[in-house]
Scaffold this motif. Structure first.
Motif, short mmCIF file in Angstrom:
data_model
loop_
_atom_site.label_atom_id
_atom_site.label_comp_id
_atom_site.label_asym_id
_atom_site.label_seq_id
_atom_site.Cartn_x
_atom_site.Cartn_y
_atom_site.Cartn_z
N ALA A 1 0.92 -1.35 0.07
CA ALA A 1 -0.07 -0.06 -0.08
C ALA A 1 0.92 1.20 -0.15
O ALA A 1 0.43 2.25 -0.85
N GLN A 2 2.04 1.34 0.82
CA GLN A 2 2.80 2.46 0.82
C GLN A 2 3.70 2.57 -0.53
O GLN A 2 3.88 3.74 -1.11
N GLY B 1 3.78 8.03 -7.50
CA GLY B 1 3.86 9.49 -8.23
C GLY B 1 5.46 9.74 -8.16
O GLY B 1 6.18 10.38 -8.87
N TYR B 2 5.87 9.75 -6.65
CA TYR B 2 7.22 10.10 -6.36
C TYR B 2 8.31 9.27 -7.23
O TYR B 2 9.25 9.84 -7.65
N VAL B 3 8.03 8.01 -7.27
CA VAL B 3 8.90 7.24 -7.87
C VAL B 3 9.11 7.38 -9.50
O VAL B 3 10.10 7.34 -9.72
N LEU C 1 8.98 -2.05 -13.99
CA LEU C 1 9.47 -2.98 -13.21
C LEU C 1 9.14 -2.68 -11.73
O LEU C 1 8.91 -3.62 -10.94
N TYR C 2 9.04 -1.83 -11.38
CA TYR C 2 8.27 -1.18 -10.01
C TYR C 2 6.99 -1.52 -9.99
O TYR C 2 6.76 -2.06 -8.80
N GLU C 3 6.49 -1.45 -10.83
CA GLU C 3 4.84 -2.01 -10.78
C GLU C 3 4.79 -3.41 -10.69
O GLU C 3 4.16 -4.16 -9.80
N LEU C 4 5.67 -4.04 -11.35
CA LEU C 4 5.94 -5.72 -11.25
C LEU C 4 6.36 -6.09 -9.91
O LEU C 4 5.81 -6.98 -9.15
#
Length: 246
Positions: free
Chosen positions: A190-191, A197-199, A228-231
């Motif tokens: 969740a965090q 957005g910041y990422v 890849l962050y979403e993955l």
């Protein structure tokens, strides 16, 4: 007072000897691969130069400004290639040194993460070679002013390649980093979603810093990092829902 110190000294000496042994094995693996690649050093450099040469006008070529560059640069290419090829051995030696101090559950977690990290690094380098470099060089060649001959130096071209391969290889480690943070309970999925957005802004800024000053390479680095962050978030959600699987 002196009796308890002796086992500690022996234990420390044993760890140092084990570390030296692991380091020597890793260095030996790199040296063996490097020696085997030396006869193919010029061919390896030609393969690395192919994406650039394919975008140059007919008759375009690389140049060697320094006298010894035609000899040393292919040797450097062979060495860096040897390190890349021997990376699984180097990673295993590091794992074998650390593993005895881990719990069984930690070992089960670390093994797939190490394999995934190595595989993703290779995927990132392949992505840079087959997709990013041809696109970037085509863009740069197309923007060259009339009357200007694009003839890069082989030494600076190698430096450029190393930066690109390292940038994309490490950026593709994003899912592993996210999963590790979730498993260590530093952050929650969740965090991670809230920080999306910041990422996104951060990866675009990072891509602008570590890539050449062109929009194409920046986008081609930032967008995969975001995906890849979403993955990594998806993997973290699955692990959070099924702790036994983790």
């Amino acid at each position: 007072m002196t009796e308890p110190a002796a086992p500690r000294e022996e234990s420390l000496m044993g760890h140092l000897l084990e570390l030296r042994s692991r380091l020597l094995r890793g260095v030996l693996a790199v040296v063996v691969v490097f020696v085997a690649l030396i006869p193919f050093a010029n061919e390896l450099y030609a393969r690395l130069a192919a994406p650039l040469l394919a975008t140059l006008p007919a008759g375009g070529q690389l140049v060697a400004i320094e006298v010894a560059s035609p000899f040393f640069i292919p040797i450097k290419v062979a060495f860096f290639t040897a390190v890349m090829v021997a990376m699984p051995v180097l990673t295993y030696q590091a794992w074998a040194f650390v593993a005895p101090g881990l719990y069984q559950q930690e070992k089960r977690l670390a093994r797939p993460l190490l394999v995934a990290a190595i595989g993703l690094f290779y995927v990132g380098c392949a992505f840079a070679y087959f997709l990013v470099l041809p696109t970037v060089f085509a863009f740069l060649s197309g923007t060259t002013p009339d009357g200007v001959a694009m003839m890069p130096d082989i030494s600076r071209y190698l430096d450029f390649l190393l930066v690109i391969f390292l940038a994309f290889g490490l950026s593709f480690e994003m899912p592993v980093a996210v999963v590790v943070l979730v498993l260590l309970k530093v952050v929650t999925p969740a965090q991670l979603r809230e920080a999306r957005g910041y990422v996104i802004v951060g990866v675009f800024v990072l891509a602008a810093i570590i890539t050449p000053p062109d929009v194409v390479s920046q986008i081609m680095l930032a967008v995969p990092m975001w995906l890849l962050y979403e993955l990594g978030i998806l993997a973290g959600v699955l692990l959070a829902r099924n702790p036994k699987a983790a």
